[in-house]
Design a protein around this motif. Structure first.
Motif, PDB file in Angstrom:
ATOM      1  N   GLU A  56      -0.451  -0.895   4.442  1.00 32.64           N
ATOM      2  CA  GLU A  56       0.049  -0.202   3.250  1.00 32.64           C
ATOM      3  C   GLU A  56       1.096  -1.064   2.550  1.00 32.64           C
ATOM      4  O   GLU A  56       2.011  -1.574   3.202  1.00 32.64           O
ATOM      5  N   VAL A  58       4.434  -1.919   0.874  1.00 33.96           N
ATOM      6  CA  VAL A  58       5.766  -1.295   0.962  1.00 33.96           C
ATOM      7  C   VAL A  58       6.759  -2.184   0.225  1.00 33.96           C
ATOM      8  O   VAL A  58       6.785  -3.402   0.428  1.00 33.96           O
ATOM      9  N   TRP A  59       7.563  -1.558  -0.637  1.00 36.18           N
ATOM     10  CA  TRP A  59       8.635  -2.294  -1.302  1.00 36.18           C
ATOM     11  C   TRP A  59       9.861  -2.326  -0.401  1.00 36.18           C
ATOM     12  O   TRP A  59      10.286  -1.280   0.101  1.00 36.18           O
ATOM     13  N   ALA A  69      13.355   0.717   2.127  1.00 39.32           N
ATOM     14  CA  ALA A  69      11.916   0.439   2.156  1.00 39.32           C
ATOM     15  C   ALA A  69      11.170   1.701   1.738  1.00 39.32           C
ATOM     16  O   ALA A  69      11.423   2.784   2.267  1.00 39.32           O
ATOM     17  N   LEU A  70      10.280   1.542   0.764  1.00 43.86           N
ATOM     18  CA  LEU A  70       9.529   2.673   0.223  1.00 43.86           C
ATOM     19  C   LEU A  70       8.072   2.286   0.054  1.00 43.86           C
ATOM     20  O   LEU A  70       7.763   1.154  -0.347  1.00 43.86           O
ATOM     21  N   SER A  71       7.190   3.208   0.328  1.00 42.20           N
ATOM     22  CA  SER A  71       5.777   2.942   0.071  1.00 42.20           C
ATOM     23  C   SER A  71       5.619   2.567  -1.398  1.00 42.20           C
ATOM     24  O   SER A  71       6.247   3.156  -2.277  1.00 42.20           O
ATOM     25  N   PHE A 117      10.210   4.369   4.344  1.00 46.54           N
ATOM     26  CA  PHE A 117       9.942   3.671   5.599  1.00 46.54           C
ATOM     27  C   PHE A 117      11.274   3.300   6.223  1.00 46.54           C
ATOM     28  O   PHE A 117      12.300   3.266   5.547  1.00 46.54           O
ATOM     29  N   VAL A 128      10.438  -3.632   9.192  1.00 44.14           N
ATOM     30  CA  VAL A 128      10.043  -2.412   8.490  1.00 44.14           C
ATOM     31  C   VAL A 128       8.995  -1.683   9.325  1.00 44.14           C
ATOM     32  O   VAL A 128       8.093  -2.307   9.878  1.00 44.14           O
ATOM     33  N   ARG A 130       6.982   2.505   9.896  1.00 43.51           N
ATOM     34  CA  ARG A 130       6.815   3.877   9.420  1.00 43.51           C
ATOM     35  C   ARG A 130       7.900   4.758  10.001  1.00 43.51           C
ATOM     36  O   ARG A 130       8.420   4.493  11.076  1.00 43.51           O
TER      37      ARG A 130
END
Ligand code: FES
Length: 136
Positions: A56, A58-59, A69-71, A117, A128, A130
Motif C-alpha cells: 500500500e 503510504v506518505w 505516516a498516512l495511507s 500508520f 513504518v 500498519r
C-alpha cells in the motif's frame, strides 16, 4: 446458468487455493512488521516521501509535530493523494478531495480521514507499519 456455475466454481476454487496456500504474512495485512522507509534526515521539514507498506502506498511526512505516516489512498474512491508542500495539504487528483497534514478531511467528497500508520525513527532510519499512529 453456465455462467453462474463458472463464477461460483471460480469462487470455490480460489477459496480452496487460499486455504491450501495462505498468503505470506507480509502480504496479508495482518503483520505489524515495520518497513524501512529510508533515512529520516533525507526528508526535510515540510516534505514527504512515498513508501510501500504491505503493497500500500503510504506518505511519510516530516510535519511540525514530528514524522507522520498516512495511507496515500483517498478514502473516497481510492485514488493516490499527493502531498502539496506549499499548501501543506494532501490533495486527491480524482475529485479534488483535500486532507490536512494529519489526514483529516478539509474539503471535497471524502468523508473519512486518511488511514494512519505507525512511524518511528530507529538509529536514524524511518520504520513504518500498519496500526495506530505513533511509535513503531
Ligand atoms: S477518489 Fe479522492 S476525492 Fe474521489
Amino acid at each position: 446458468m453456465a455462467g453462474t456455475f463458472v463464477v461460483g466454481g471460480a469462487g470455490v476454487i480460489s477459496a480452496v487455493v487460499a486455504y491450501l496456500f495462505p498468503p505470506s504474512e507480509a502480504n496479508s495485512g495482518l503483520t505489524r512488521q515495520a518497513v524501512k522507509a529510508g533515512q529520516a534526515e533525507d526528508i526535510p521539514p515540510g516534505r514527504g516521501k512515498l513508501a510501500a507498506v504491505d503493497g500500500e502506498p503510504v506518505w511519510v511526512l516530516n510535519s511540525p509535530s514530528g514524522f507522520v505516516a498516512l495511507s496515500a489512498l483517498c478514502t473516497h474512491k481510492g485514488c493516490v493523494v499527493k502531498w502539496d508542500e506549499k499548501r501543506r495539504v494532501f490533495n486527491c487528483p480524482c475529485h479534488e478531495g483535500l486532507f490536512d497534514e494529519r489526514g483529516n478531511v478539509i474539503a471535497g467528497l471524502p468523508r473519512r480521514p486518511l488511514v494512519p500508520f505507525r512511524v518511528g525513527v530507529v538509529h536514524g532510519e524511518l520504520h513504518v507499519s500498519r496500526g495506530e499512529a505513533g511509535k513503531v
